[in-house]
Design a protein around this motif. Structure first.
Motif, short mmCIF file in Angstrom:
data_model
loop_
_atom_site.label_atom_id
_atom_site.label_comp_id
_atom_site.label_asym_id
_atom_site.label_seq_id
_atom_site.Cartn_x
_atom_site.Cartn_y
_atom_site.Cartn_z
N ILE A 1 0.83 -1.21 0.00
CA ILE A 1 0.00 0.00 0.00
C ILE A 1 0.86 1.26 0.00
O ILE A 1 0.67 2.18 -0.80
CB ILE A 1 -0.96 0.00 1.21
N MET A 2 1.85 1.32 0.91
CA MET A 2 2.61 2.55 1.10
C MET A 2 3.71 2.73 0.04
O MET A 2 4.00 3.86 -0.36
CB MET A 2 3.25 2.55 2.49
N LYS B 1 4.16 0.46 -2.99
CA LYS B 1 3.70 0.13 -4.34
C LYS B 1 2.42 0.85 -4.73
O LYS B 1 2.00 0.80 -5.89
CB LYS B 1 3.48 -1.38 -4.45
N ARG B 2 1.77 1.49 -3.76
CA ARG B 2 0.54 2.24 -4.01
C ARG B 2 -0.58 1.38 -4.57
O ARG B 2 -1.37 1.81 -5.42
CB ARG B 2 0.80 3.43 -4.95
N ARG B 3 -0.67 0.14 -4.09
CA ARG B 3 -1.75 -0.73 -4.54
C ARG B 3 -3.02 -0.43 -3.76
O ARG B 3 -2.96 -0.02 -2.58
CB ARG B 3 -1.35 -2.19 -4.35
N ARG C 1 -6.05 -0.86 -1.32
CA ARG C 1 -6.06 -1.61 -0.06
C ARG C 1 -6.74 -2.98 -0.21
O ARG C 1 -6.24 -3.99 0.29
CB ARG C 1 -6.77 -0.79 1.03
#
Length: 255
Positions: free
Chosen positions: A117-118, A120-122, A124
């Motif tokens: 999440i933090m 790779k910005r995938r 949630r």
């Protein structure tokens, strides 16, 4: 395996003040290869993989990962790639530490989804679905709401492996993954690492588990006094070592 190395290290040096730990290390790791780093304590194994991951900044030399130069020398000037490039490379070659390095205030699931999440910005929801799948793979699907201090050492290490896999890495670095475990827990972690190798993952493993290295490694590198003194397939390294330091090391391990 591809012809070009996934990871290339050339002439790598690392000093801590007056202490010269790495003294011109050359290393190549190809995609799909399982490489073991063995050698006496203090020889430079852990420092090497920490420099590869840029948890430590090399003093000089070259590192190229997946075709991207991460550090190099131009004449006598040492250059690091921009931080965004180093951060991206680090996310693609996560490290599994001997002391787990989990966030104690976060649940197992939260530990696993943090990086995707933090970094790779995938989304949630995608990260959670991926984490739940990985926790099932390492046998911890029923521990997702537990905190690290509620787990055994072996369970913590399997969470750390799931956390590394959640980054969808191209290479995983293992720094003595079993050295902090009670003997009865070691086999489970070795089985998990073996399963990764069977899937064709690229692994670099610092380990004192010589029997495991012999069974699993494609190539074994012997590091002592800050240099790689001998490299080769495990049968030759263990049965017919050419370097006197390696011969002595193997004798000390066996006896």
């Amino acid at each position: 395996m591809s012809e070009a190395p996934l990871l290339s290290v050339r002439g790598l040096h690392k000093s801590f003040g007056a202490l010269h730990v790495l003294k011109g290390v050359d290393l190549a790791v190809r995609s799909g290869e399982v490489a073991f780093l063995i050698g006496p304590s203090g020889g430079g194994k852990s420092t090497l993989i920490r420099c590869i991951n840029f948890l430590e900044t090399p003093s000089s030399g070259e590192i190229t990962f997946d075709g991207r130069p991460l550090c190099h020398e131009d004449g006598r000037i040492f250059h690091l790639a921009p931080e965004r490039v180093l951060r991206a490379a680090r996310s693609e070659m996560p490290m599994v530490f001997q002391h787990f390095n989990l966030f104690s205030h976060r649940t197992v699931l939260e530990n696993v989804i943090e990086g995707p999440i933090m970094v790779k910005r995938r989304p949630r929801a995608e990260a959670i679905a991926d984490a739940e799948r990985l926790l099932r793979e390492v046998g911890l699907h029923d521990k997702s709401d537990f905190y690290p201090d509620q787990l055994s050492g072996g369970q913590k290490q399997r969470v750390a492996i799931a956390r590394a896999l959640a980054m969808r890495p191209k290479l995983i670095l293992f720094d003595e993954p079993t050295s902090a475990l009670d003997p009865e827990l070691v086999a489970g972690i070795l089985d998990t690492i073996r399963a990764l190798a069977d899937r064709g993952m690229t692994l670099v493993v610092v380990s004192h588990e010589m029997a495991f290295a012999r069974k699993l490694a494609d190539v074994v590198h012997f590091i002592a006094d800050g240099t790689i003194m001998e490299s080769g397939p495990p049968d030759r390294i263990f049965d017919n070592p050419q370097n006197p330091r390696l011969s002595g090391f193997i004798r000390s391990i066996l006896h």
